[in-house]
Write an enzyme that holds these catalytic residues in place. Structure first.
Site, PDB file in Angstrom:
ATOM      1  N   PHE A  47      42.369  38.576  34.797  1.00 16.58           N
ATOM      2  CA  PHE A  47      42.295  38.795  36.245  1.00 16.58           C
ATOM      3  C   PHE A  47      41.018  38.266  36.890  1.00 16.58           C
ATOM      4  O   PHE A  47      40.886  38.283  38.112  1.00 16.58           O
ATOM      5  CB  PHE A  47      42.491  40.278  36.607  1.00 16.58           C
ATOM      6  CG  PHE A  47      43.864  40.801  36.303  1.00 16.58           C
ATOM      7  CD1 PHE A  47      44.932  40.534  37.145  1.00 16.58           C
ATOM      8  CD2 PHE A  47      44.106  41.537  35.150  1.00 16.58           C
ATOM      9  CE1 PHE A  47      46.208  40.993  36.854  1.00 16.58           C
ATOM     10  CE2 PHE A  47      45.383  42.014  34.851  1.00 16.58           C
ATOM     11  CZ  PHE A  47      46.430  41.740  35.711  1.00 16.58           C
TER      12      PHE A  47
ATOM     13  N   TYR B 171      44.269  31.948  34.027  1.00 19.94           N
ATOM     14  CA  TYR B 171      44.555  31.130  35.197  1.00 19.94           C
ATOM     15  C   TYR B 171      44.525  29.657  34.789  1.00 19.94           C
ATOM     16  O   TYR B 171      43.684  29.245  33.981  1.00 19.94           O
ATOM     17  CB  TYR B 171      43.519  31.372  36.296  1.00 19.94           C
ATOM     18  CG  TYR B 171      43.558  32.755  36.900  1.00 19.94           C
ATOM     19  CD1 TYR B 171      44.657  33.177  37.640  1.00 19.94           C
ATOM     20  CD2 TYR B 171      42.492  33.640  36.750  1.00 19.94           C
ATOM     21  CE1 TYR B 171      44.694  34.449  38.215  1.00 19.94           C
ATOM     22  CE2 TYR B 171      42.519  34.906  37.325  1.00 19.94           C
ATOM     23  CZ  TYR B 171      43.623  35.299  38.052  1.00 19.94           C
ATOM     24  OH  TYR B 171      43.654  36.554  38.613  1.00 19.94           O
TER      25      TYR B 171
END
Length: 226
Positions: A79, A68
């Site tokens: 994730f 991210y």
């Protein structure tokens, strides 16, 4: 190139850090910092997936693509986001599927998946760093060579691992895995753009546990507490 890494992974992959591609990758990351770029995750978290899930403890692999790139999100596990950060849409769908698939699963209030990593789930991104707020900015710099080596080494030297390949990118990695020794489960990516095309309802979490138990291995406790 010296690196701090969990011992079993250093034994399995140590030679990679002396190869030209890894030296070039290190130079690239140093250049990024010299230019003032913010890189996620922080340096001590880059190899978190390996540090939390030793080579001989891997039971399940969940493959992501990029860390991210938002502030405070990435911490080295695919994730997963750090506590206090809003749960991203893909992870919300993962939790939604778990709630349907695993009896009694309660959707957590945070998105930190460290417990899974400690349970034997290798949460591996194909690229291990990213420039802040620039998705894909560290792709093609060498990380994919390293993470492909992780997958192929697990395939070669271990047996009975369950690989969960979600979306086309992850499924392309199937060529690195010996499916006569391991199990490959494929589904759509949990992203809101594709989750309803086959991720939701895939039952990969219960299937993975059934396979592990059948092989005489310990099932994963998927429940995450606050």
């Amino acid at each position: 190139m010296s690196v701090t890494l969990e011992k079993s992974w250093l034994d399995a992959l140590g030679d990679e850090f002396e190869k030209d591609y890894m030296k070039q990758l290190k130079s690239f990351l140093l250049e990024e910092k010299q230019k003032g770029a913010t890189i996620y995750p922080k340096g001590t978290d880059i190899f978190n997936a390996l540090d939390h899930t030793p080579f001989d403890k891997v039971g399940v692999v969940i493959l992501g693509q990029d860390p991210y790139h938002g502030t405070g999100q990435a911490h080295g596990l695919s994730f997963s986001v750090q506590k206090g950060i809003t749960v991203p849409p893909s992870l919300k769908n993962i939790y939604k599927e778990l709630n349907e698939d695993i009896e009694g699963f309660i959707i957590p209030r945070h998105g930190n998946l460290t417990k899974w990593a400690d349970e034997g789930v290798l949460l591996l991104n194909a690229t291990l760093t990213v420039r802040a707020h620039e998705a894909g900015s560290h792709q093609g710099k060498g990380w994919e060579i390293f993470t492909d080596k992780i997958i192929s080494t697990l395939s070669e030297k271990r047996k009975g691992i369950v690989f969960l390949l979600w979306g086309r990118f992850a499924q392309n990695k199937a060529t690195l895995i010996d499916d006569t020794k391991h199990t490959i489960l494929k589904a759509a990516h949990p992203s809101p753009f594709s989750a309803y095309n086959g991720f939701l309802g895939c039952r990969h979490f219960s299937k993975a546990n059934e396979i592990l138990v059948k092989q005489g291995q310990k099932p994963i406790d998927w429940q995450i507490t606050d």
